[in-house]
Scaffold this motif. Structure first.
Motif, mmCIF file in Angstrom:
data_model
loop_
_atom_site.group_PDB
_atom_site.id
_atom_site.type_symbol
_atom_site.label_atom_id
_atom_site.label_comp_id
_atom_site.label_asym_id
_atom_site.label_seq_id
_atom_site.Cartn_x
_atom_site.Cartn_y
_atom_site.Cartn_z
ATOM 1 N N SER A 106 0.836 -1.211 0.000
ATOM 2 C CA SER A 106 0.000 0.000 0.000
ATOM 3 C C SER A 106 0.871 1.261 0.000
ATOM 4 O O SER A 106 0.514 2.259 -0.626
ATOM 5 C CB SER A 106 -0.935 -0.003 1.206
ATOM 6 O OG SER A 106 -0.176 0.027 2.401
ATOM 7 N N VAL A 107 2.015 1.223 0.694
ATOM 8 C CA VAL A 107 2.924 2.368 0.698
ATOM 9 C C VAL A 107 3.481 2.599 -0.699
ATOM 10 O O VAL A 107 3.552 3.737 -1.183
ATOM 11 C CB VAL A 107 4.074 2.152 1.724
ATOM 12 C CG1 VAL A 107 5.108 3.260 1.608
ATOM 13 C CG2 VAL A 107 3.526 2.038 3.120
ATOM 14 N N LEU A 108 3.863 1.525 -1.382
ATOM 15 C CA LEU A 108 4.385 1.654 -2.734
ATOM 16 C C LEU A 108 3.330 2.184 -3.695
ATOM 17 O O LEU A 108 3.641 2.994 -4.582
ATOM 18 C CB LEU A 108 4.930 0.309 -3.217
ATOM 19 C CG LEU A 108 6.164 -0.228 -2.492
ATOM 20 C CD1 LEU A 108 6.514 -1.614 -2.997
ATOM 21 C CD2 LEU A 108 7.330 0.714 -2.657
ATOM 22 N N GLU A 109 2.085 1.744 -3.541
ATOM 23 C CA GLU A 109 1.006 2.250 -4.394
ATOM 24 C C GLU A 109 0.790 3.748 -4.160
ATOM 25 O O GLU A 109 0.595 4.511 -5.121
ATOM 26 C CB GLU A 109 -0.289 1.486 -4.118
ATOM 27 C CG GLU A 109 -0.289 0.075 -4.668
ATOM 28 C CD GLU A 109 -1.538 -0.699 -4.266
ATOM 29 O OE1 GLU A 109 -2.434 -0.126 -3.625
ATOM 30 O OE2 GLU A 109 -1.601 -1.886 -4.608
ATOM 31 N N ASN A 113 1.271 6.544 -7.051
ATOM 32 C CA ASN A 113 0.149 7.405 -7.436
ATOM 33 C C ASN A 113 0.459 8.885 -7.216
ATOM 34 O O ASN A 113 -0.039 9.733 -7.953
ATOM 35 C CB ASN A 113 -1.121 7.016 -6.677
ATOM 36 C CG ASN A 113 -1.628 5.653 -7.096
ATOM 37 O OD1 ASN A 113 -1.340 5.193 -8.201
ATOM 38 N ND2 ASN A 113 -2.344 4.986 -6.207
ATOM 39 N N SER A 114 1.269 9.189 -6.217
ATOM 40 C CA SER A 114 1.560 10.598 -5.934
ATOM 41 C C SER A 114 2.569 11.190 -6.902
ATOM 42 O O SER A 114 2.612 12.402 -7.103
ATOM 43 C CB SER A 114 2.088 10.761 -4.502
ATOM 44 O OG SER A 114 3.346 10.133 -4.379
ATOM 45 N N SER A 115 3.383 10.363 -7.537
ATOM 46 C CA SER A 115 4.387 10.881 -8.464
ATOM 47 C C SER A 115 3.846 11.065 -9.870
ATOM 48 O O SER A 115 4.509 11.634 -10.717
ATOM 49 C CB SER A 115 5.606 9.953 -8.491
ATOM 50 O OG SER A 115 5.224 8.695 -8.988
#
Length: 116
Positions: A106-109, A113-115
């Motif tokens: 979830s942290v990687l997602e 998504n933020s980049s």
């Protein structure tokens, strides 16, 4: 990061006792073996048979072990410096290395998504 005070003193005593017994075994082994056949740190423990039989292979393995040990010491020092500079625990700053993959996903997602 804290948390070491939560570890039982019995565990630390066990760790200390185990390390001391291994060290005493090595000292005893060094005193009883012929100096020409003794190699410091060689406790004759190789259950998987990975230690080479030939002298050239042994020297190469010993050199690799020293290099990997030095690299590991540098990495731990870098972790300590990073924690000091950023004031964020290394476990919180790089969770991908210290947490189960299911929680890191979830942290990687979020990062992906933020980049975008």
């Amino acid at each position: 990061n804290g948390g070491l005070e939560k570890v039982s003193p019995v565990w630390w005593g066990f760790c200390f006792g185990l390390a001391a017994s291994i060290d005493l075994y090595g000292v005893q082994r060094a005193r009883t073996l012929d100096p020409s056949t003794y190699s410091p740190g060689d406790l004759n423990f190789d259950p998987m048979g990975l230690y080479p039989k030939d002298q050239k292979g042994r020297r190469q393995m010993q050199l690799a072990e020293i290099k990997h040990g030095r690299l590991a010491m540098l990495a731990v020092t870098a972790f300590a410096v990073q924690e000091y500079v950023s004031s964020i625990g290394i476990i919180d700053e790089t969770p991908i290395f210290f947490r189960p993959f299911s929680t890191v996903e979830s942290v990687l997602e979020t990062i992906a998504n933020s980049s975008v």
